[in-house]
Each structure stands twice: as structure tokens, then as C-alpha cells.
Design a protein around this motif. Structure first.
Motif, PDB file in Angstrom:
ATOM      1  N   THR A   1      31.010  29.888  32.510  1.00 25.65           N
ATOM      2  CA  THR A   1      31.669  29.283  31.349  1.00 25.65           C
ATOM      3  C   THR A   1      33.083  28.777  31.616  1.00 25.65           C
ATOM      4  O   THR A   1      33.592  27.956  30.857  1.00 25.65           O
ATOM      5  N   GLY A   2      33.748  29.267  32.651  1.00 23.41           N
ATOM      6  CA  GLY A   2      35.155  28.908  32.854  1.00 23.41           C
ATOM      7  C   GLY A   2      35.312  27.477  33.358  1.00 23.41           C
ATOM      8  O   GLY A   2      34.427  26.937  34.024  1.00 23.41           O
ATOM      9  N   LEU A   3      36.453  26.880  33.038  1.00 23.37           N
ATOM     10  CA  LEU A   3      36.729  25.508  33.503  1.00 23.37           C
ATOM     11  C   LEU A   3      36.717  25.474  35.034  1.00 23.37           C
ATOM     12  O   LEU A   3      35.998  24.674  35.655  1.00 23.37           O
TER      13      LEU A   3
ATOM     14  N   GLY B   1      35.763  28.058  37.005  1.00 22.64           N
ATOM     15  CA  GLY B   1      34.570  28.761  37.491  1.00 22.64           C
ATOM     16  C   GLY B   1      33.388  27.815  37.639  1.00 22.64           C
ATOM     17  O   GLY B   1      32.661  27.838  38.641  1.00 22.64           O
TER      18      GLY B   1
ATOM     19  N   ARG C   1      30.752  37.720  31.731  1.00 23.26           N
ATOM     20  CA  ARG C   1      30.737  38.656  30.615  1.00 23.26           C
ATOM     21  C   ARG C   1      29.311  39.065  30.233  1.00 23.26           C
ATOM     22  O   ARG C   1      29.031  40.231  29.958  1.00 23.26           O
TER      23      ARG C   1
ATOM     24  N   ALA D   1      40.051  35.040  33.744  1.00 23.19           N
ATOM     25  CA  ALA D   1      41.447  35.318  33.380  1.00 23.19           C
ATOM     26  C   ALA D   1      41.579  35.308  31.862  1.00 23.19           C
ATOM     27  O   ALA D   1      40.742  34.735  31.160  1.00 23.19           O
TER      28      ALA D   1
ATOM     29  N   THR E   1      43.465  33.409  29.527  1.00 22.93           N
ATOM     30  CA  THR E   1      44.201  32.144  29.664  1.00 22.93           C
ATOM     31  C   THR E   1      44.828  31.667  28.348  1.00 22.93           C
ATOM     32  O   THR E   1      45.431  30.596  28.325  1.00 22.93           O
TER      33      THR E   1
ATOM     34  N   ILE F   1      42.784  42.039  32.019  1.00 24.20           N
ATOM     35  CA  ILE F   1      42.022  40.946  32.648  1.00 24.20           C
ATOM     36  C   ILE F   1      42.802  40.336  33.817  1.00 24.20           C
ATOM     37  O   ILE F   1      42.228  39.996  34.850  1.00 24.20           O
TER      38      ILE F   1
ATOM     39  N   PHE G   1      43.075  33.389  41.609  1.00 25.01           N
ATOM     40  CA  PHE G   1      43.826  32.244  41.086  1.00 25.01           C
ATOM     41  C   PHE G   1      44.980  32.704  40.208  1.00 25.01           C
ATOM     42  O   PHE G   1      44.843  33.635  39.419  1.00 25.01           O
ATOM     43  N   SER G   2      46.098  32.019  40.358  1.00 20.84           N
ATOM     44  CA  SER G   2      47.262  32.322  39.526  1.00 20.84           C
ATOM     45  C   SER G   2      47.839  31.011  38.984  1.00 20.84           C
ATOM     46  O   SER G   2      47.166  29.984  39.003  1.00 20.84           O
ATOM     47  N   THR G   3      49.054  31.061  38.549  1.00 24.47           N
ATOM     48  CA  THR G   3      49.557  29.987  37.691  1.00 24.47           C
ATOM     49  C   THR G   3      50.989  29.573  38.007  1.00 24.47           C
ATOM     50  O   THR G   3      51.790  30.381  38.504  1.00 24.47           O
ATOM     51  N   ASP G   4      51.303  28.325  37.661  1.00 28.47           N
ATOM     52  CA  ASP G   4      52.682  27.830  37.724  1.00 28.47           C
ATOM     53  C   ASP G   4      53.573  28.567  36.719  1.00 28.47           C
ATOM     54  O   ASP G   4      54.789  28.531  36.825  1.00 28.47           O
TER      55      ASP G   4
ATOM     56  N   ALA H   1      47.760  24.698  38.196  1.00 24.15           N
ATOM     57  CA  ALA H   1      48.509  24.303  37.000  1.00 24.15           C
ATOM     58  C   ALA H   1      47.782  23.216  36.215  1.00 24.15           C
ATOM     59  O   ALA H   1      47.014  22.442  36.784  1.00 24.15           O
ATOM     60  N   TRP H   2      48.001  23.176  34.927  1.00 24.84           N
ATOM     61  CA  TRP H   2      47.657  22.046  34.048  1.00 24.84           C
ATOM     62  C   TRP H   2      46.276  21.464  34.382  1.00 24.84           C
ATOM     63  O   TRP H   2      46.123  20.267  34.650  1.00 24.84           O
TER      64      TRP H   2
ATOM     65  N   ARG I   1      34.607  22.458  30.060  1.00 26.40           N
ATOM     66  CA  ARG I   1      35.284  23.253  29.031  1.00 26.40           C
ATOM     67  C   ARG I   1      36.473  22.445  28.519  1.00 26.40           C
ATOM     68  O   ARG I   1      37.189  21.828  29.309  1.00 26.40           O
TER      69      ARG I   1
ATOM     70  N   LYS J   1      33.627  22.859  25.404  1.00 22.65           N
ATOM     71  CA  LYS J   1      33.830  24.193  24.840  1.00 22.65           C
ATOM     72  C   LYS J   1      35.328  24.460  24.701  1.00 22.65           C
ATOM     73  O   LYS J   1      36.111  24.022  25.535  1.00 22.65           O
TER      74      LYS J   1
HETATM   75  N1  LIG Z   1      43.581  25.997  32.716  1.00 29.06           N
HETATM   76  C1  LIG Z   1      44.780  25.790  33.241  1.00 29.06           C
HETATM   77  O1  LIG Z   1      45.451  24.811  32.916  1.00 29.06           O
HETATM   78  C2  LIG Z   1      45.343  26.751  34.258  1.00 29.06           C
HETATM   79  C3  LIG Z   1      46.665  26.558  34.675  1.00 29.06           C
HETATM   80  C4  LIG Z   1      47.209  27.434  35.612  1.00 29.06           C
HETATM   81  C5  LIG Z   1      46.452  28.463  36.133  1.00 29.06           C
HETATM   82  N2  LIG Z   1      45.180  28.638  35.686  1.00 29.06           N
HETATM   83  C6  LIG Z   1      44.426  29.763  36.257  1.00 29.06           C
HETATM   84  O2  LIG Z   1      43.212  29.271  36.782  1.00 29.06           O
HETATM   85  C7  LIG Z   1      42.198  30.265  36.619  1.00 29.06           C
HETATM   86  C8  LIG Z   1      41.003  29.671  35.896  1.00 29.06           C
HETATM   87  O3  LIG Z   1      41.424  29.244  34.605  1.00 29.06           O
HETATM   88  P1  LIG Z   1      40.449  28.416  33.647  1.00 29.06           P
HETATM   89  O4  LIG Z   1      41.272  27.370  32.991  1.00 29.06           O
HETATM   90  O5  LIG Z   1      39.223  28.061  34.365  1.00 29.06           O
HETATM   91  O6  LIG Z   1      40.132  29.522  32.556  1.00 29.06           O
HETATM   92  P2  LIG Z   1      39.060  29.448  31.377  1.00 29.06           P
HETATM   93  O7  LIG Z   1      38.396  28.140  31.326  1.00 29.06           O
HETATM   94  O8  LIG Z   1      39.771  29.948  30.155  1.00 29.06           O
HETATM   95  O9  LIG Z   1      37.975  30.521  31.840  1.00 29.06           O
HETATM   96  C9  LIG Z   1      38.274  31.878  31.854  1.00 29.06           C
HETATM   97  C10 LIG Z   1      37.030  32.608  32.257  1.00 29.06           C
HETATM   98  O10 LIG Z   1      37.314  34.020  32.181  1.00 29.06           O
HETATM   99  C11 LIG Z   1      36.266  34.627  31.452  1.00 29.06           C
HETATM  100  N3  LIG Z   1      36.735  35.848  30.802  1.00 29.06           N
HETATM  101  C12 LIG Z   1      37.845  36.026  30.076  1.00 29.06           C
HETATM  102  N4  LIG Z   1      37.901  37.297  29.628  1.00 29.06           N
HETATM  103  C13 LIG Z   1      36.801  37.924  30.111  1.00 29.06           C
HETATM  104  C14 LIG Z   1      36.292  39.240  30.017  1.00 29.06           C
HETATM  105  N5  LIG Z   1      36.914  40.185  29.321  1.00 29.06           N
HETATM  106  N6  LIG Z   1      35.119  39.530  30.628  1.00 29.06           N
HETATM  107  C15 LIG Z   1      34.464  38.589  31.328  1.00 29.06           C
HETATM  108  N7  LIG Z   1      34.887  37.319  31.457  1.00 29.06           N
HETATM  109  C16 LIG Z   1      36.047  36.997  30.855  1.00 29.06           C
HETATM  110  C17 LIG Z   1      35.827  33.588  30.449  1.00 29.06           C
HETATM  111  O11 LIG Z   1      34.563  33.933  29.949  1.00 29.06           O
HETATM  112  P3  LIG Z   1      34.116  33.508  28.451  1.00 29.06           P
HETATM  113  O12 LIG Z   1      33.874  32.032  28.494  1.00 29.06           O
HETATM  114  O13 LIG Z   1      32.887  34.320  28.232  1.00 29.06           O
HETATM  115  O14 LIG Z   1      35.245  33.881  27.549  1.00 29.06           O
HETATM  116  C18 LIG Z   1      35.832  32.345  31.335  1.00 29.06           C
HETATM  117  O15 LIG Z   1      34.659  32.278  32.106  1.00 29.06           O
HETATM  118  C19 LIG Z   1      42.858  31.429  35.893  1.00 29.06           C
HETATM  119  O16 LIG Z   1      43.262  32.378  36.831  1.00 29.06           O
HETATM  120  C20 LIG Z   1      44.056  30.811  35.229  1.00 29.06           C
HETATM  121  O17 LIG Z   1      45.084  31.751  35.028  1.00 29.06           O
HETATM  122  C21 LIG Z   1      44.601  27.815  34.772  1.00 29.06           C
END
Ligand SMILES: NC(=O)c1ccc[n+]([C@@H]2O[C@H](COP(=O)([O-])OP(=O)(O)OC[C@H]3O[C@@H](n4cnc5c(N)ncnc54)[C@H](OP(=O)(O)O)[C@@H]3O)[C@@H](O)[C@H]2O)c1
Length: 296
Positions: A11-13, A15, A34, A62, A64, A79, A102-105, A153-154, A160, A292
Motif C-alpha cells: 500500500t505504501g507510495l 513500498g 499490516r 513509516a 508519515t 513505527i 528510509f528516512s527524511t529531509d 524527500a517530497w 498512493r 489512495k
Molecule cells: N512521502 C514523502 O514525501 C516522504 C518524504 C521523505 C521521506 N519519506 C520516507 O519514505 C518512506 C516511505 O514513505 P511513503 O511516502 O511511501 O509512506 P506511505 O505512502 O505513507 O506508506 C507508509 C506505509 O507504512 C505502512 N504502515 C504505517 N503504519 C503501519 C503499521 N502500524 N503497521 C503496518 N504498516 C504500517 C502503511 O500501511 P497502510 O497503508 O496499511 O497504512 C504504508 O504501507 C518513509 O520512511 C518516509 O518517512 C517519505
């Protein structure tokens, strides 16, 4: 064939991008989400990681929701720190498997005179940033010889709903939209990040890496480019962060330096506008975007 286990891979962006890219590169990919069980239960993790026998575990799970984290610091910490810490411990005990985390800016806050390098001192301004920093520190402390942390980042990309999708959806409904123009960062395509992640895992890379597309933008500049590329009908109004109050404090400048990644790849990551064009023309406008919720 190398085996990967992708946490958040359904489900994650990021992932979903990892699942797709790793499969295309010939990895045998399993996901852990999950729906499979409680990822925070140590015995469950031990069983699943043991059974998977993965060469690399990619943790794209994460908390997020940056603003919600301010009201739920303990849940965010579970988490963002406890889970990666547990993953590192389980892999250490198993004696095999590389951990790509993975981590973040948002571990930085700014202002800063030049893009943040991997060895610059972090100083997160939000609960989200602090919990993510705690997660990266835990991984690198427990499993330094077999882990890497990719700060990104971003993100935009398929699968998603993300900032670009939200802007384009708002633009279809309104004549004008206001977007913050005094925060600067590194827009990044999730599918590009997934490629770099795979390459780093294949080479057994360790330590911290800044993994973003080249260039920088304000949120308003990113929105403007997306609207222009899709010939969106609405007007953009650049505003200050103070005109768009949010619960969590965002960095004013979180552009990440890509020098280390460029050296590893043998070329600079492509510029974000080029990656954005690919996303919009190959994914978004061709209707593969599922939409999503879950913007960062
Ligand atoms: N998006 C950004 O702009 C951005 C920027 C900087 C860094 N990052 C980092 O990049 C990584 C990926 O981010 P993303 O944007 O792909 O995040 P995302 O789309 O919000 O996906 C987060 C994932 O974590 C899962 N999750 C959250 N809580 C959970 C739990 N308790 N048990 C099981 N699964 C759980 C979610 O599952 P559900 O769908 O079931 O909730 C989803 O699959 C993260 O480490 C984030 O900190 C992202």
C-alpha cells in the motif's frame, strides 16, 4: 535470484515502487504489511524474517502523517524507531540479510547556505523528524555492517495520493489555489528512488545516503510545474508558510546534496522536472494512478 522482503510493499507510495522495480530487476519479491500481522510484535517479525530468508529487507513502513505525529508522538515513535530497531536486531540475530531503511529531509530544519550533506548535523523541528532520526540512529547502531539509510524527500509517484495529485485535483475544482513558496526541498520520483535503492542493496552499501532527484523547488514551484505540464486551468498564488499554518513545523530549507549518490551511480540523479514529466505522462495521465490518501 536475489530475494527481497518489502515492508509496506502493498500500500505504501515507496513500498509499491520498490515491489515493482525490484521485480522488474529480477529480484524475487515478498511483501510484509499490516494485513499479514502486527509488525510491532517481535516474535512475528522473527518468524517472518526467518521464513523469508531475504538477501535484503526494505523497510518502507513509516508513520508519515507529519501533523498527526505532533498529537501521537508515542505511536509515531513505535513505527519510526521501534520497528526499524527491531528489524535490525532480528537480522543481526539471523546473521544474514541487508537492511535498507528510509528516512527524511525533515531531520534537518534550516536555514542553510547549501544542500545538506550526509555528514551535516541533523536538527529536526518536528515529532516526525525526531522519530525518523531516532530510527536511522537505531538501525546504524545495531547493524552497521549490513544496513543503509536512504534519506529522501517530497515524494511523488503512482499508487498512493501525493502532493502532486492533490494539487492537480484541487486545480480541477478551483480557479485559483494558494501554495507555500518559502519552503525549499528536493522533489523526488518514487520509481527513481526505488531504482537507486535496488542498486545500493545489490552493492551492499552501508551508512547514510541522500537519495533525491537533482535540483530544488518550493512547494509552489513544484505545483506550478505539474499544472503547466498538464495544462491545468487554475491560477497559482504563492503564499508564505505563515499564511498556511500547520501543526508541525516544516524545514524552511531541506534540499539534500546528491554528491555521494551521484558518485555511486556514476551520474547525477536526473533533475526532478524530468522525473515529474515521466510520472505525469507515463503514469498519472494514463490513468494508472489509484489515488489512495496519504500525503506527507
Ligand atoms: N512521502 C514523502 O514525501 C516522504 C518524504 C521523505 C521521506 N519519506 C520516507 O519514505 C518512506 C516511505 O514513505 P511513503 O511516502 O511511501 O509512506 P506511505 O505512502 O505513507 O506508506 C507508509 C506505509 O507504512 C505502512 N504502515 C504505517 N503504519 C503501519 C503499521 N502500524 N503497521 C503496518 N504498516 C504500517 C502503511 O500501511 P497502510 O497503508 O496499511 O497504512 C504504508 O504501507 C518513509 O520512511 C518516509 O518517512 C517519505
Amino acid at each position: 535470484m536475489a530475494k527481497a522482503l518489502v515492508l509496506g510493499g502493498v500500500t505504501g507510495l515507496l513500498g509499491q515502487a520498490l515491489t515493482r522495480v525490484l521485480t522488474e530487476r529480477g529480484w524475487q519479491v515478498e511483501t510484509l504489511s499490516r494485513a499479514d500481522g502486527n509488525l510491532l510484535e517481535m516474535s512475528f517479525l522473527e518468524d517472518r524474517l526467518g521464513q523469508a530468508g531475504a538477501d535484503a529487507v526494505f523497510n518502507a513502513v513509516a508513520w508519515t502523517q507529519v501533523d498527526d505525529a505532533e498529537d501521537h508522538p508515542e505511536e509515531a515513535l513505535l513505527i519510526n524507531r521501534t520497528l526499524p530497531d527491531a528489524l535490525a536486531r532480528v537480522l543481526k540475530a539471523l546473521g544474514r540479510g541487508h537492511l535498507v531503511h528510509f528516512s527524511t529531509d525533515f531531520v534537518f530544519s534550516g536555514p542553510h547556505q547549501h544542500p545538506w550533506r550526509e555528514d551535516d548535523a541533523p536538527n529536526p523541528a518536528s515529532v516526525y523528524g525526531r522519530t525518523k532520526l531516532a530510527g536511522e540512529e537505531a538501525v546504524l547502531r545495531v547493524l552497521p555492517e549490513r544496513s543503509c539509510v536512504l534519506r529522501t524527500a517530497w515524494l511523488f509517484g503512482p499508487g498512493r495520493k501525493n502532493f502532486v495529485d492533490v494539487i492537480l485535483a484541487a486545480c480541477r475544482k478551483r480557479d485559483a489555489i494558494s501554495v507555500v513558496h518559502d519552503q525549499f526541498g528536493s522533489p523526488t520520483y518514487s520509481l527513481d528512488l526505488a531504482q537507486w535503492s535496488a542498486e545500493l542493496a545489490e552493492k551492499g552499501a552501508t551508512g547514510i545516503w541522500h537519495a533525491v532527484n537533482s535540483g530544488q523547488a518550493s512547494w509552489c514551484e513544484l505545483a506550478s510545474e505539474a499544472i503547466a505540464l498538464t495544462a491545468g486551468p487554475c491560477r497559482l498564488e504563492p503564499i508564505a508558510s505563515s499564511q498556511w499554518p500547520q501543526k508541525a513545523q516544516r524545514p524552511v530549507y531541506s534540499v539534500l546534496d546528491t554528491g555521494k549518490l551521484s558518485e555511486f551511480l556514476g551520474k547525477k540523479p536526473r533533475p526532478w522536472p524530468q522525473a515529474l514529466r515521466e510520472y505525469l505522462f507515463s503514469e498519472y495521465l494514463s490513468g494508472t494512478q489509484s489515488g489512495k490518501e496519504g500525503i506527507h
